[in-house]
Motif scaffolding. Structure first.
Motif, mmCIF file in Angstrom:
data_model
loop_
_atom_site.group_PDB
_atom_site.id
_atom_site.type_symbol
_atom_site.label_atom_id
_atom_site.label_comp_id
_atom_site.label_asym_id
_atom_site.label_seq_id
_atom_site.Cartn_x
_atom_site.Cartn_y
_atom_site.Cartn_z
ATOM 1 N N GLN A 143 0.883 -1.220 -0.101
ATOM 2 C CA GLN A 143 -0.260 -0.054 -0.098
ATOM 3 C C GLN A 143 1.352 1.267 0.082
ATOM 4 O O GLN A 143 1.370 1.503 0.911
ATOM 5 N N GLY A 144 0.755 1.887 -1.117
ATOM 6 C CA GLY A 144 1.308 3.161 -1.056
ATOM 7 C C GLY A 144 2.860 3.391 -1.809
ATOM 8 O O GLY A 144 2.889 3.956 -1.556
ATOM 9 N N SER A 145 3.209 1.642 -1.408
ATOM 10 C CA SER A 145 4.540 2.000 -2.788
ATOM 11 C C SER A 145 4.083 1.311 -3.834
ATOM 12 O O SER A 145 3.756 0.351 -4.003
ATOM 13 N N GLU A 146 5.563 0.881 -4.029
ATOM 14 C CA GLU A 146 5.243 0.070 -5.343
ATOM 15 C C GLU A 146 5.734 -1.444 -4.604
ATOM 16 O O GLU A 146 5.903 -2.294 -3.873
ATOM 17 N N ALA A 147 5.011 -2.620 -5.842
ATOM 18 C CA ALA A 147 5.193 -3.871 -5.059
ATOM 19 C C ALA A 147 6.812 -4.653 -5.140
ATOM 20 O O ALA A 147 7.027 -3.609 -5.875
ATOM 21 N N THR A 148 6.680 -5.791 -4.629
ATOM 22 C CA THR A 148 7.831 -6.787 -4.902
ATOM 23 C C THR A 148 7.572 -7.862 -5.655
ATOM 24 O O THR A 148 6.270 -8.825 -5.092
ATOM 25 N N TYR A 149 8.331 -7.333 -6.287
ATOM 26 C CA TYR A 149 8.352 -8.748 -7.161
ATOM 27 C C TYR A 149 9.055 -9.826 -7.147
ATOM 28 O O TYR A 149 10.652 -9.656 -6.514
ATOM 29 N N GLU A 150 8.391 -11.299 -7.280
ATOM 30 C CA GLU A 150 9.150 -12.253 -7.371
ATOM 31 C C GLU A 150 10.090 -13.041 -8.434
ATOM 32 O O GLU A 150 9.409 -11.985 -9.752
ATOM 33 N N ILE A 159 8.072 -5.245 -13.296
ATOM 34 C CA ILE A 159 6.757 -4.101 -12.738
ATOM 35 C C ILE A 159 6.579 -4.366 -14.499
ATOM 36 O O ILE A 159 5.441 -3.693 -14.974
ATOM 37 N N ASP A 160 7.125 -4.234 -15.787
ATOM 38 C CA ASP A 160 6.927 -3.608 -16.894
ATOM 39 C C ASP A 160 5.963 -4.192 -17.671
ATOM 40 O O ASP A 160 4.579 -3.998 -18.230
ATOM 41 N N LYS A 161 6.333 -5.710 -16.852
ATOM 42 C CA LYS A 161 5.291 -6.501 -17.774
ATOM 43 C C LYS A 161 3.767 -6.440 -16.547
ATOM 44 O O LYS A 161 2.896 -7.089 -17.243
ATOM 45 N N PHE A 162 4.185 -6.165 -15.581
ATOM 46 C CA PHE A 162 3.229 -6.791 -14.561
ATOM 47 C C PHE A 162 3.071 -6.060 -13.534
ATOM 48 O O PHE A 162 3.422 -5.784 -12.306
ATOM 49 N N PRO A 163 2.586 -4.806 -13.926
ATOM 50 C CA PRO A 163 2.096 -3.115 -13.423
ATOM 51 C C PRO A 163 1.205 -3.850 -12.285
ATOM 52 O O PRO A 163 0.351 -4.456 -12.541
ATOM 53 N N LEU A 166 -3.732 -5.809 -10.359
ATOM 54 C CA LEU A 166 -2.407 -6.486 -11.486
ATOM 55 C C LEU A 166 -3.223 -5.962 -12.838
ATOM 56 O O LEU A 166 -3.975 -6.437 -13.379
ATOM 57 N N THR A 167 -2.519 -5.460 -13.893
ATOM 58 C CA THR A 167 -1.602 -5.633 -15.257
ATOM 59 C C THR A 167 -1.173 -6.540 -15.634
ATOM 60 O O THR A 167 0.587 -6.503 -15.700
ATOM 61 N N VAL A 168 -1.271 -7.100 -16.630
ATOM 62 C CA VAL A 168 -1.331 -8.232 -17.728
ATOM 63 C C VAL A 168 -0.771 -7.339 -19.054
ATOM 64 O O VAL A 168 -1.914 -6.839 -20.033
ATOM 65 N N SER A 169 1.018 -7.115 -18.721
ATOM 66 C CA SER A 169 0.789 -6.175 -20.280
ATOM 67 C C SER A 169 1.322 -6.899 -21.681
ATOM 68 O O SER A 169 2.304 -7.407 -21.463
ATOM 69 N N ASN A 170 1.259 -5.986 -22.640
ATOM 70 C CA ASN A 170 1.636 -6.712 -23.753
ATOM 71 C C ASN A 170 1.292 -8.544 -24.197
ATOM 72 O O ASN A 170 2.633 -8.908 -24.106
#
Lengths: 114, 114
Positions: free
Chosen positions: B51-58, B63-67, B78-82
């Motif tokens: 909450q209020g900050s960038e997500a922590t990715y595994e 982030i570019d693919k799953f903002p 969750l956005t699934v991009s391209n």
């Protein structure tokens, strides 16, 4: 080697049978153990949540944890057709609300027949 | 416990497009997570939505693919991009209500990319 191994099944049993579902794991840091039930086209539903070694019972369900053997089980007594679902084991190393990453097994598909 | 809802429940998308999945909890929760469930495979954690900050990715997710957004304590996207056909999967969100509490899951979004 996967961190969590679970027999994918499918497992077919007659109504009223006792079902045993199992997972083994390799990471001795796992401290929290969960069983989820997932019906088709639904999300995982929490069934059992345990921390220590030993047994935990809830109605027809008993969860068993053996940390020395790195082995957990879910027993279902008097199985019903409504128990037909995929059962997922999951575990985590710590659960402080700040780092609750779950590692899942692949799930065992159970079919209870009339 | 709190009730979680996720939408859309399913979608069919064209390759190269993006889709945003929403997850709403009916009360404030400490942690929210996003998972992917591919056929015959374990649930895999994509990221922890902070909450209020960038997500922590595994590892393996960027982030570019799953903002991911989490503007408050009850909502995340969750956005699934391209998208490509390899992104066809079930995407699930989950939450934890407090310390030493297990995760609860939504019913997931079934995504197919043509």
């Amino acid at each position: 080697q996967k961190e969590v191994e679970q027999d994918p099944g499918p497992l077919s049993v007659p109504e009223g049978a006792i079902v045993s579902l199992n997972c083994t794991y390799s990471n001795s840091a796992f401290q929290y153990f969960m069983w989820y039930r997932q019906y088709s086209r639904k999300g995982p539903e929490l069934l059992m949540y345990t921390y220590s070694s030993g047994n935990k019972e809830d109605g027809r369900f008993t969860a068993q944890v053996d940390k020395s053997s790195k082995y957990i089980s879910l027993f279902i007594r008097d199985s019903q057709p409504s128990d037909s679902a995929t059962y997922l084991c999951a575990m985590s190393t710590i659960n402080t609300g700040t780092a609750s990453k779950l590692t899942f097994g692949t799930g065992t598909r159970l079919q209870v027949t009339l | 416990s709190a009730v979680i809802s996720q939408k859309p429940s399913r979608d069919i998308c064209q390759r190269g497009t993006s889709l945003t999945i929403q997850c709403q909890v009916d009360s404030q929760v400490t942690m929210m997570f996003w998972y992917r469930q591919q056929p015959g495979q374990s649930l895999t954690l994509i990221a922890t939505a902070n909450q209020g900050s960038e997500a922590t990715y595994e590892s393996g997710f960027v982030i570019d693919k799953f903002p991911i957004s989490r503007p408050n304590l009850t909502f995340s996207t969750l956005t699934v991009s391209n998208m490509s056909p390899e992104d066809s999967s079930i995407y699930l969100c989950s939450f934890v209500e407090g310390s030493n509490q297990p995760q609860h899951f939504g019913d997931g979004t079934r995504l197919s990319i043509l």
